[in-house]
Enzyme design. Sequence first.
Site, PDB file in Angstrom:
ATOM      1  N   HIS A 224       0.872  -1.189   0.000  1.00  0.00           N
ATOM      2  CA  HIS A 224       0.000   0.000   0.000  1.00  0.00           C
ATOM      3  C   HIS A 224       0.911   1.242   0.000  1.00  0.00           C
ATOM      4  CE1 HIS A 224      -3.479   2.423   0.592  1.00  0.00           C
ATOM      5  NE2 HIS A 224      -3.777   2.164   1.855  1.00  0.00           N
ATOM      6  N   HIS A 264      -2.136  -2.253  -9.620  1.00  0.00           N
ATOM      7  CA  HIS A 264      -3.123  -1.665  -8.714  1.00  0.00           C
ATOM      8  C   HIS A 264      -4.351  -2.554  -8.692  1.00  0.00           C
ATOM      9  CE1 HIS A 264      -5.797   1.308  -6.862  1.00  0.00           C
ATOM     10  NE2 HIS A 264      -4.692   1.905  -6.459  1.00  0.00           N
ATOM     11  N   ASP A 320       2.515   5.670  -6.521  1.00  0.00           N
ATOM     12  CA  ASP A 320       3.765   5.627  -5.770  1.00  0.00           C
ATOM     13  C   ASP A 320       5.000   5.692  -6.648  1.00  0.00           C
ATOM     14  OD1 ASP A 320       2.746   5.531  -3.187  1.00  0.00           O
ATOM     15  OD2 ASP A 320       2.295   3.405  -3.358  1.00  0.00           O
TER      16      ASP A 320
HETATM   17  N1  ACO Z   1       5.141  -6.346 -10.723  1.00  0.00           N
HETATM   18  C1  ACO Z   1       5.032  -7.565 -11.301  1.00  0.00           C
HETATM   19  N2  ACO Z   1       3.912  -8.312 -11.294  1.00  0.00           N
HETATM   20  C2  ACO Z   1       2.850  -7.821 -10.647  1.00  0.00           C
HETATM   21  C3  ACO Z   1       2.874  -6.561 -10.030  1.00  0.00           C
HETATM   22  C4  ACO Z   1       4.064  -5.814 -10.082  1.00  0.00           C
HETATM   23  N3  ACO Z   1       4.174  -4.627  -9.496  1.00  0.00           N
HETATM   24  N4  ACO Z   1       1.676  -6.331  -9.470  1.00  0.00           N
HETATM   25  C5  ACO Z   1       0.913  -7.397  -9.737  1.00  0.00           C
HETATM   26  N5  ACO Z   1       1.628  -8.306 -10.442  1.00  0.00           N
HETATM   27  C6  ACO Z   1       1.133  -9.580 -10.959  1.00  0.00           C
HETATM   28  C7  ACO Z   1       1.090 -10.629  -9.853  1.00  0.00           C
HETATM   29  O1  ACO Z   1       2.301 -11.362  -9.775  1.00  0.00           O
HETATM   30  C8  ACO Z   1      -0.091 -11.487 -10.289  1.00  0.00           C
HETATM   31  O2  ACO Z   1       0.358 -12.345 -11.297  1.00  0.00           O
HETATM   32  P1  ACO Z   1      -0.284 -13.851 -11.390  1.00  0.00           P
HETATM   33  O3  ACO Z   1      -1.765 -13.654 -11.639  1.00  0.00           O
HETATM   34  O4  ACO Z   1       0.448 -14.472 -12.552  1.00  0.00           O
HETATM   35  O5  ACO Z   1      -0.009 -14.519 -10.072  1.00  0.00           O
HETATM   36  C9  ACO Z   1      -1.042 -10.483 -10.942  1.00  0.00           C
HETATM   37  O6  ACO Z   1      -0.213  -9.384 -11.372  1.00  0.00           O
HETATM   38  C10 ACO Z   1      -2.097  -9.943  -9.994  1.00  0.00           C
HETATM   39  O7  ACO Z   1      -1.453  -9.554  -8.784  1.00  0.00           O
HETATM   40  P2  ACO Z   1      -2.191  -9.524  -7.387  1.00  0.00           P
HETATM   41  O8  ACO Z   1      -1.165  -9.403  -6.305  1.00  0.00           O
HETATM   42  O9  ACO Z   1      -3.178 -10.631  -7.291  1.00  0.00           O
HETATM   43  O10 ACO Z   1      -3.009  -8.168  -7.557  1.00  0.00           O
HETATM   44  P3  ACO Z   1      -3.665  -7.361  -6.381  1.00  0.00           P
HETATM   45  O11 ACO Z   1      -4.770  -6.612  -6.977  1.00  0.00           O
HETATM   46  O12 ACO Z   1      -3.971  -8.248  -5.223  1.00  0.00           O
HETATM   47  O13 ACO Z   1      -2.455  -6.425  -5.901  1.00  0.00           O
HETATM   48  C11 ACO Z   1      -0.927  -4.660  -5.719  1.00  0.00           C
HETATM   49  C12 ACO Z   1      -2.317  -5.089  -6.222  1.00  0.00           C
HETATM   50  C13 ACO Z   1      -0.712  -5.148  -4.280  1.00  0.00           C
HETATM   51  C14 ACO Z   1      -0.882  -3.143  -5.732  1.00  0.00           C
HETATM   52  C15 ACO Z   1       0.144  -5.252  -6.648  1.00  0.00           C
HETATM   53  O14 ACO Z   1      -0.029  -4.766  -7.970  1.00  0.00           O
HETATM   54  C16 ACO Z   1       1.558  -4.952  -6.152  1.00  0.00           C
HETATM   55  O15 ACO Z   1       2.080  -5.706  -5.318  1.00  0.00           O
HETATM   56  N6  ACO Z   1       2.211  -3.865  -6.670  1.00  0.00           N
HETATM   57  C17 ACO Z   1       3.498  -3.453  -6.182  1.00  0.00           C
HETATM   58  C18 ACO Z   1       3.346  -2.708  -4.873  1.00  0.00           C
HETATM   59  C19 ACO Z   1       2.708  -1.342  -5.083  1.00  0.00           C
HETATM   60  O16 ACO Z   1       3.107  -0.593  -5.954  1.00  0.00           O
HETATM   61  N7  ACO Z   1       1.757  -1.011  -4.216  1.00  0.00           N
HETATM   62  C20 ACO Z   1       1.118   0.323  -4.222  1.00  0.00           C
HETATM   63  C21 ACO Z   1      -0.300   0.244  -4.730  1.00  0.00           C
HETATM   64  S1  ACO Z   1      -1.000   1.855  -4.857  1.00  0.00           S
HETATM   65  C22 ACO Z   1      -1.317   2.287  -3.270  1.00  0.00           C
HETATM   66  O17 ACO Z   1      -1.594   1.532  -2.424  1.00  0.00           O
HETATM   67  C23 ACO Z   1      -1.198   3.683  -2.946  1.00  0.00           C
END
Ligand code: ACO
Length: 384
Positions: A224, A264, A320
């Site tokens: 987050h 996201h 971010d």
């Molecule tokens: N880099 C690479 N792969 C990613 C990323 C990323 N940043 N984000 C998601 N994925 C992939 C996952 O590996 C997953 O792949 P799979 O289906 O083959 O297993 C797929 O995309 C879906 O990912 P989830 O984690 O299920 O998506 P969710 O909606 O639960 O998570 C999150 C969203 C936590 C923001 C995720 O995209 C992430 O971890 N991003 C990096 C951290 C980040 O930037 N967080 C800030 C978010 S904005 C905020 O809170 C202000």
Amino acid sequence: MTDKAAAASKGLANVVVGQSKLSLVNGAEGKLIYRGYKIEDLAEHASFEEVIYLLWQGALPTQFQLVTLTKALQGEASLPEGVIEIMKRFPHSATPMSVLRTVVSMLSLYDANADDNSPAENQRKALSLTAKVPTITAAWERIRTGKEPIAPHHELGMAANFLYMLRGTMPDANETAVIDAYLVLLSEHGMNASTFSARVTTSTLSDMYSAITTAIGTLKGAAHGGANEEAMRMFFEIGEAAHVETWFNENVKTGKRRVMGMGHRVYKALDPRAAVLKSKSRIMAEATNNLKWYDLASKLEKYARQDEEFIKKNLYANVDYYSAIALYTLGIPMDQFTPLFAIARIPGWSAHVLEQWADNRLIRPDVEYVGPMDLEWVPIEKRS
Ligand code: ACO
């Protein structure tokens, strides 16, 4: 899987938990609206104080209303006597987010009406916390680096005051404008994890300080609000724009790492806040004659966006990603990025607390039990 579990959704994805008049996050089209106004217009034209008024009161302020709010915030910015002295006794190794969470919780001890949850008292606490959180954040930076905290300037707006309390010098207009836009862009965002946690706490009839403390603890996580700091650490680890492809192929393509600041839960198009921050961070990078990190970040974004998995999964830069570059270029220490996010979000969190109180019902979801059943009781002396 039972019907009950089938109806649920891991991570509550796509679950609508209620109604709100505060903001609309349109993930499919990459749009964000605060109380009817487009985020791009607000980032371009509104000050943070104007947006605070909009979130709390539901309409843009008149000049008189804005001046009244600004003065009220300035009047509330100092911490209760003794709080700075207590902060000076914290271990200097304490992280800024842990300090912020602790001091916000501590402020309730200095408020005789902390447990009065009437609308007027909650509005007063929202104002007080919004005004004091920048003071806490700046004071901790100075304390942990062996400097004396600087008292809030009673004539500066919130963006300029934060930089002033952090550095002890007057910020220039460009720097203030970037912080102001950052605060506007991050002040509200639908039912994100920290807002939801604030609303859950409120729904139990707990107080504003508890709700905001909960939200700060939730924002801290790397999935987050903590992602801005993690994004900057990732840019450092990559080191040079020339290393982007190798780093991506070795770390992200192999599934070992995620690109922090990308992806996201809701946005399946470019986060509109990322678009604004990209241009702000470029302006700051050019003004300081240091394009290195901006260039690296934009190269990584471009490379990732050409990757078939990123295209298929709709992974774009989120808020971010470029905020890390903008804040770093302004000289904000990396572990103060997330506290700055919290400064921006207090008005949004508190607006949600007020909205929750206006039509409350205990938030208490269900869970499917999948553990063992009908085990026989074993006396302690017979357990192995
Ligand atoms: N880099 C690479 N792969 C990613 C990323 C990323 N940043 N984000 C998601 N994925 C992939 C996952 O590996 C997953 O792949 P799979 O289906 O083959 O297993 C797929 O995309 C879906 O990912 P989830 O984690 O299920 O998506 P969710 O909606 O639960 O998570 C999150 C969203 C936590 C923001 C995720 O995209 C992430 O971890 N991003 C990096 C951290 C980040 O930037 N967080 C800030 C978010 S904005 C905020 O809170 C202000």
